[in-house]
Design an enzyme around this catalytic site. Structure first.
Site, PDB file in Angstrom:
ATOM      1  N   HIS A  42      39.551 -31.306   8.445  1.00  0.00           N
ATOM      2  CA  HIS A  42      40.090 -31.600   7.111  1.00  0.00           C
ATOM      3  C   HIS A  42      39.148 -31.003   6.074  1.00  0.00           C
ATOM      4  CE1 HIS A  42      42.267 -33.550   3.989  1.00  0.00           C
ATOM      5  NE2 HIS A  42      41.929 -34.786   4.174  1.00  0.00           N
ATOM      6  N   HIS A  64      47.571 -24.930   9.035  1.00  0.00           N
ATOM      7  CA  HIS A  64      47.860 -26.098   8.192  1.00  0.00           C
ATOM      8  C   HIS A  64      49.040 -26.854   8.782  1.00  0.00           C
ATOM      9  CE1 HIS A  64      48.561 -28.549   4.636  1.00  0.00           C
ATOM     10  NE2 HIS A  64      47.356 -28.177   4.251  1.00  0.00           N
ATOM     11  N   ASP A  96      40.542 -23.969   2.523  1.00  0.00           N
ATOM     12  CA  ASP A  96      39.108 -23.992   2.864  1.00  0.00           C
ATOM     13  C   ASP A  96      38.556 -22.634   3.255  1.00  0.00           C
ATOM     14  OD1 ASP A  96      39.956 -27.094   4.176  1.00  0.00           O
ATOM     15  OD2 ASP A  96      38.483 -26.822   2.589  1.00  0.00           O
TER      16      ASP A  96
HETATM   17  C1  SDX Z   1      42.741 -29.245   4.807  1.00  0.00           C
HETATM   18  O1  SDX Z   1      46.867 -31.908   5.220  1.00  0.00           O
HETATM   19  C2  SDX Z   1      46.404 -31.327   4.191  1.00  0.00           C
HETATM   20  O2  SDX Z   1      47.084 -31.173   3.171  1.00  0.00           O
HETATM   21  C3  SDX Z   1      44.968 -30.879   4.306  1.00  0.00           C
HETATM   22  C4  SDX Z   1      44.433 -30.074   3.138  1.00  0.00           C
HETATM   23  C5  SDX Z   1      44.387 -30.883   1.870  1.00  0.00           C
HETATM   24  O3  SDX Z   1      44.431 -30.270   0.803  1.00  0.00           O
HETATM   25  O4  SDX Z   1      44.225 -32.120   1.963  1.00  0.00           O
HETATM   26  O5  SDX Z   1      45.237 -28.919   2.945  1.00  0.00           O
HETATM   27  C6  SDX Z   1      42.995 -29.618   3.394  1.00  0.00           C
HETATM   28  O6  SDX Z   1      42.327 -30.064   5.582  1.00  0.00           O
HETATM   29  C7  SDX Z   1      43.115 -27.853   5.248  1.00  0.00           C
HETATM   30  C8  SDX Z   1      42.913 -27.646   6.776  1.00  0.00           C
HETATM   31  C9  SDX Z   1      41.431 -27.402   7.021  1.00  0.00           C
HETATM   32  N1  SDX Z   1      41.147 -27.349   8.480  1.00  0.00           N
HETATM   33  C10 SDX Z   1      40.856 -26.215   9.097  1.00  0.00           C
HETATM   34  O7  SDX Z   1      40.853 -25.108   8.563  1.00  0.00           O
HETATM   35  C11 SDX Z   1      40.461 -26.397  10.553  1.00  0.00           C
HETATM   36  C12 SDX Z   1      41.182 -25.334  11.393  1.00  0.00           C
HETATM   37  N2  SDX Z   1      42.593 -25.617  11.367  1.00  0.00           N
HETATM   38  C13 SDX Z   1      43.119 -26.459  12.372  1.00  0.00           C
HETATM   39  O8  SDX Z   1      42.346 -27.195  13.186  1.00  0.00           O
HETATM   40  C14 SDX Z   1      44.582 -26.822  12.237  1.00  0.00           C
HETATM   41  O9  SDX Z   1      45.257 -25.715  11.839  1.00  0.00           O
HETATM   42  C15 SDX Z   1      44.903 -27.994  11.338  1.00  0.00           C
HETATM   43  C16 SDX Z   1      44.097 -29.176  11.700  1.00  0.00           C
HETATM   44  C17 SDX Z   1      44.674 -27.629   9.922  1.00  0.00           C
HETATM   45  C18 SDX Z   1      46.379 -28.302  11.535  1.00  0.00           C
HETATM   46  O10 SDX Z   1      46.536 -28.645  12.833  1.00  0.00           O
HETATM   47  P1  SDX Z   1      47.966 -29.075  13.454  1.00  0.00           P
HETATM   48  O11 SDX Z   1      49.048 -28.972  12.454  1.00  0.00           O
HETATM   49  O12 SDX Z   1      47.785 -30.384  14.150  1.00  0.00           O
HETATM   50  O13 SDX Z   1      48.243 -27.926  14.461  1.00  0.00           O
HETATM   51  P2  SDX Z   1      47.762 -27.965  15.969  1.00  0.00           P
HETATM   52  O14 SDX Z   1      46.304 -28.363  16.049  1.00  0.00           O
HETATM   53  O15 SDX Z   1      48.744 -28.738  16.751  1.00  0.00           O
HETATM   54  O16 SDX Z   1      47.853 -26.410  16.358  1.00  0.00           O
HETATM   55  C19 SDX Z   1      49.108 -25.821  16.663  1.00  0.00           C
HETATM   56  C20 SDX Z   1      48.743 -24.587  17.485  1.00  0.00           C
HETATM   57  C21 SDX Z   1      47.815 -24.895  18.656  1.00  0.00           C
HETATM   58  O17 SDX Z   1      48.021 -23.877  19.593  1.00  0.00           O
HETATM   59  P3  SDX Z   1      48.887 -24.241  20.944  1.00  0.00           P
HETATM   60  O18 SDX Z   1      48.269 -25.494  21.538  1.00  0.00           O
HETATM   61  O19 SDX Z   1      50.290 -24.475  20.424  1.00  0.00           O
HETATM   62  O20 SDX Z   1      48.766 -23.031  21.814  1.00  0.00           O
HETATM   63  O21 SDX Z   1      48.005 -23.676  16.649  1.00  0.00           O
HETATM   64  C22 SDX Z   1      46.683 -23.538  17.173  1.00  0.00           C
HETATM   65  C23 SDX Z   1      46.447 -24.715  18.096  1.00  0.00           C
HETATM   66  O22 SDX Z   1      45.497 -24.365  19.111  1.00  0.00           O
HETATM   67  N3  SDX Z   1      45.796 -23.580  16.012  1.00  0.00           N
HETATM   68  C24 SDX Z   1      44.752 -22.775  15.842  1.00  0.00           C
HETATM   69  C25 SDX Z   1      44.235 -23.106  14.589  1.00  0.00           C
HETATM   70  N4  SDX Z   1      44.972 -24.091  14.054  1.00  0.00           N
HETATM   71  C26 SDX Z   1      45.931 -24.379  14.945  1.00  0.00           C
HETATM   72  N5  SDX Z   1      44.223 -21.804  16.643  1.00  0.00           N
HETATM   73  C27 SDX Z   1      43.143 -21.178  16.135  1.00  0.00           C
HETATM   74  N6  SDX Z   1      42.586 -21.452  14.942  1.00  0.00           N
HETATM   75  C28 SDX Z   1      43.103 -22.390  14.138  1.00  0.00           C
HETATM   76  N7  SDX Z   1      42.568 -22.645  12.968  1.00  0.00           N
END
Ligand code: SDX
Length: 451
Positions: free
Chosen positions: A291, A330, A386
Site C-alpha cells: 500500500h 492496482h 507510488d
Molecule cells: C497504493 O487501493 C488503493 O487505492 C491504493 C492506493 C491509494 O491511493 O490508496 O492507490 C495506493 O497502495 C497503490 C499500490 C501500491 N503497491 C504497489 O505498488 C505494490 C506492487 N503492486 C502489487 O503488489 C499489486 O499490484 C497491488 C497490491 C497494488 C494490487 O494487488 P491485487 O489487485 O491484489 O492483484 P494481485 O496481487 O492479485 O495480482 C494479480 C496478478 C498476480 O499474478 P498471477 O498470480 O495472476 O499470475 O498480477 C500480478 C500478481 O502476481 N501482479 C504483479 C504486480 N502486481 C500484481 N506482478 C508483478 N509486479 C506487480 N507489481
C-alpha cells in the site's frame, strides 16, 4: 449476462419453475434458483449490486442459517455508499466530489482540497480563510509529545513513529471520544490536520538528531511543514517550485475511495473510538509495502537494480515470480493511474530545479519495458501513484523511509472525510464480517498427561 442452451441466462435455466419469457421483462431483480431445493428467489438489484443479506433467505433445510457471500480481501464487495471520491479503473478516472483530479491538482491548495473532501463543496474565499485560520491556530503539539518522541531509537522507522505519535494524541485529547457532537468532531479534524505536519516534521528532525523547529503560523500549510523539516540556524529559503510540487503531491494523495488504509479507518472508527485512534489504524495499514509503503519499496527496488542495463534481467526475475515490480499494478486501476501521469509532470518541474535523479533513468526503462511486455500488459499492470512519487521526494531531500509519512500527510483529509461519512451513514454499524469455519469439529479436551 452469460447465455444458456435455451437462450435464457444460465441462472434462469435450472429450476423447474424457472421464469419463462425475456429477461428484459424482469425488473431490476436477480432471480436465483437453488438447485439443492429447486426453490427460486428474486433479489433486488440496486446501484449495480445486490445486498449480501438478501442471500440469507436461501436455505437448504431448517437448520441451515442461509447463504453467506464469500469474498476474501473484498475483491467484489462494496462496504459502503460514498459521495467523496469516484474512480473508474478502466478509464483511469479519479474525481474528488465530482471534480476531475487533473483540475483539482492544478488549481487548488491542499487545505482547499481538504475542505472539498470534508465539506463536499469548494469553499468560498471567506470559508477558506476561516478554515485556514482554524488549522493555523492548532499547529502546536503538547511538549510531552516531544518527550516520548525522544524515546524512539535514532533509526526508528518514521512510519512507526507516526503510528505511535498519532495514537498517543488520543490521550492528550480525551474530549475527542465524544464523536456524537459535530462541533467536537470539527475540532478534532482541525487538530489532526494542524498537528500531523508538526509531528511529521519532528520525526524528520529526530531521525537526523536535529532540534525540533516550532510551527510558524505566518507561513502557509505547506510552507510551515517545509520550514519545520528543513530550517537550519533559524532560516530556510524555501524553493517555491519544490513547495508547489509537494502541495500537488499531497493533493494527489488526498483520497482514493475504499483503499486498504481508508477501510481500516472506517473499520476501526465503526467501534466509535476517537478519530486519533482510527487514523492511527489507517497509518498502520498505509505502512505496508503493498500500500503506501510501496513508494519506499520502489526506491529500494531501483537501488537493487542499480543500472539501466540490469532492467531486463530484473523484469525476467519478476516474471518468474521472484518479487514484484513495486509501484506497478492496482486493485482498481486496470489502466494508467491518472495520478501517476500527473506525478510524472511534477517530476519534470522538480528535476529542473534539483537536477535529474539518476534513478529516474532506471524507472523510465522499467516502465518502457513493462508496458511492452505481455506479462504486465495481460495483467493490466501499469505504474501507480507510488512509482514516481518517491523519486521526487528523494530529490526534495527526504529519505526513502520518510516517503510514506508524506503519503500519510496527503491522505489524512480523505481518512477524516471517510470517517465522518461512515458515522453519518444510517446504514453503517460496527464492522464485523462473518467467516466460513474450516477448523476441527467438536472434540474432547485432552489433559496434559495424555498429550
Ligand atoms: C497504493 O487501493 C488503493 O487505492 C491504493 C492506493 C491509494 O491511493 O490508496 O492507490 C495506493 O497502495 C497503490 C499500490 C501500491 N503497491 C504497489 O505498488 C505494490 C506492487 N503492486 C502489487 O503488489 C499489486 O499490484 C497491488 C497490491 C497494488 C494490487 O494487488 P491485487 O489487485 O491484489 O492483484 P494481485 O496481487 O492479485 O495480482 C494479480 C496478478 C498476480 O499474478 P498471477 O498470480 O495472476 O499470475 O498480477 C500480478 C500478481 O502476481 N501482479 C504483479 C504486480 N502486481 C500484481 N506482478 C508483478 N509486479 C506487480 N507489481
Amino acid at each position: 449476462m452469460w447465455e444458456s442452451a435455451g437462450g435464457l441466462p444460465h441462472s434462469l435455466r435450472a429450476g423447474p419453475d424457472a421464469l419463462r419469457g425475456s429477461v428484459a421483462d424482469v425488473p431490476d431483480t436477480l432471480t436465483i434458483v437453488d438447485n439443492r431445493t429447486g426453490l427460486e428467489y428474486s433479489v433486488p438489484i440496486v446501484d449495480g449490486s445486490i445486498r449480501a443479506t438478501d442471500l440469507r433467505q436461501i436455505t437448504a433445510g431448517d437448520d441451515d442459517p442461509g447463504l453467506l457471500s464469500f469474498d476474501p480481501a473484498y475483491l467484489n464487495t462494496a462496504s459502503c455508499k460514498s459521495a467523496i471520491t469516484y474512480i473508474d479503473g478502466d478509464a483511469g478516472i479519479l474525481r474528488y466530489r465530482g471534480y476531475p483530479i487533473e483540475e483539482v491538482a492544478d488549481t487548488t491548495t491542499f487545505l482547499e482540497t481538504a475542505y472539498l473532501l470534508l465539506e463536499g463543496e469548494l469553499p468560498t474565499a471567506d470559508a477558506l480563510q476561516g478554515w485556514e485560520a482554524d488549522v493555523r491556530s492548532h499547529t502546536y503539539v503538547h511538549t510531552n509529545v516531544t518527550k516520548f518522541m525522544e524515546g524512539f531509537r535514532y533509526d526508528a522507522h518514521p512510519m512507526g513513529m507516526l503510528l505511535g505519535a498519532v495514537g498517543a494524541l488520543s490521550t492528550f485529547y480525551p474530549d475527542a471520544k465524544d464523536i456524537s457532537d459535530p462541533e467536537n468532531r470539527y475540532l478534532q479534524r482541525v487538530r489532526l490536520l494542524a498537528k500531523l505536519p508538526t509531528i511529521a516534521a519532528y520525526i524528520f528532525r529526530h531521525s537526523r538528531g536535529l532540534p525540533y523547529v516550532l510551527p510558524r503560523n505566518d507561513l502557509g500549510y505547506i510552507g510551515n511543514f517545509v520550514n519545520m523539516t528543513f530550517e537550519i540556524g533559524g532560516k530556510h529559503e524555501a524553493n517555491p517550485v519544490l513547495q508547489n510540487a509537494l502541495e500537488i503531491l499531497l493533493i494527489l494523495h488526498a483520497d482514493h475511495e475504499q483503499n486498504c488504509s481508508t477501510s481500516a479507518v472506517r473499520g476501526v472508527g465503526s467501534s466509535h473510538v476517537d478519530p486519533f485512534s482510527a487514523v492511527s489504524a489507517g497509518i498502520a495499514a498505509l505502512y505496508g509495502p503493498l500500500h503506501g509503503g510501496a513508494n519506499e519499496a520502489v526506491l529500494k527496488m531501483l537501488d537493487v537494480i542499480g543500472d539501466k542495463a540490469n532492467v531486463p534481467a530484473f523484469i525476467e526475475q519478476v516474471k518468474t515470480g521472484k518479487g514484484r515490480l513495486m509501484g506497478f499494478g492496482h486493485r482498481v486501476y486496470k489502466s494508467y493511474d491518472p495520478r501517476a501521469t500527473l506525478i510524472k509532470q511534477v517530476a519534470d518541474s522538480v528535476f529542473a530545479e534539483t537536477g535529474l535523479n539518476p534513478k529516474l533513468e532506471i524507472a523510465l526503462e522499467l516502465e518502457r519495458i513493462a508496458l511492452e511486455d505481455d506479462y504486465f500488459v495481460s495483467r493490466k499492470l501499469y505504474p501507480n501513484v507510488d512509482f514516481y512519487s518517491g523519486l521526487i521526494y528523494q530529490a526534495m531531500g527526504y529519505s526513502t523511509d520518510y516517503f510514506t509519512v508524506l503519503f500519510a500527510l496527503g491522505r489524512l483529509p480523505g481518512w477524516i472525510a471517510q470517517w465522518e461519512e461512515m458515522l453519518n451513514d444510517p446504514e453503517q454499524k460496527i464492522a464485523r464480517p462473518r467467516q466460513i469455519y474450516i477448523g476441527p469439529e467438536k472434540r474432547s479436551f485432552v489433559p496434559m498427561s495424555d498429550r
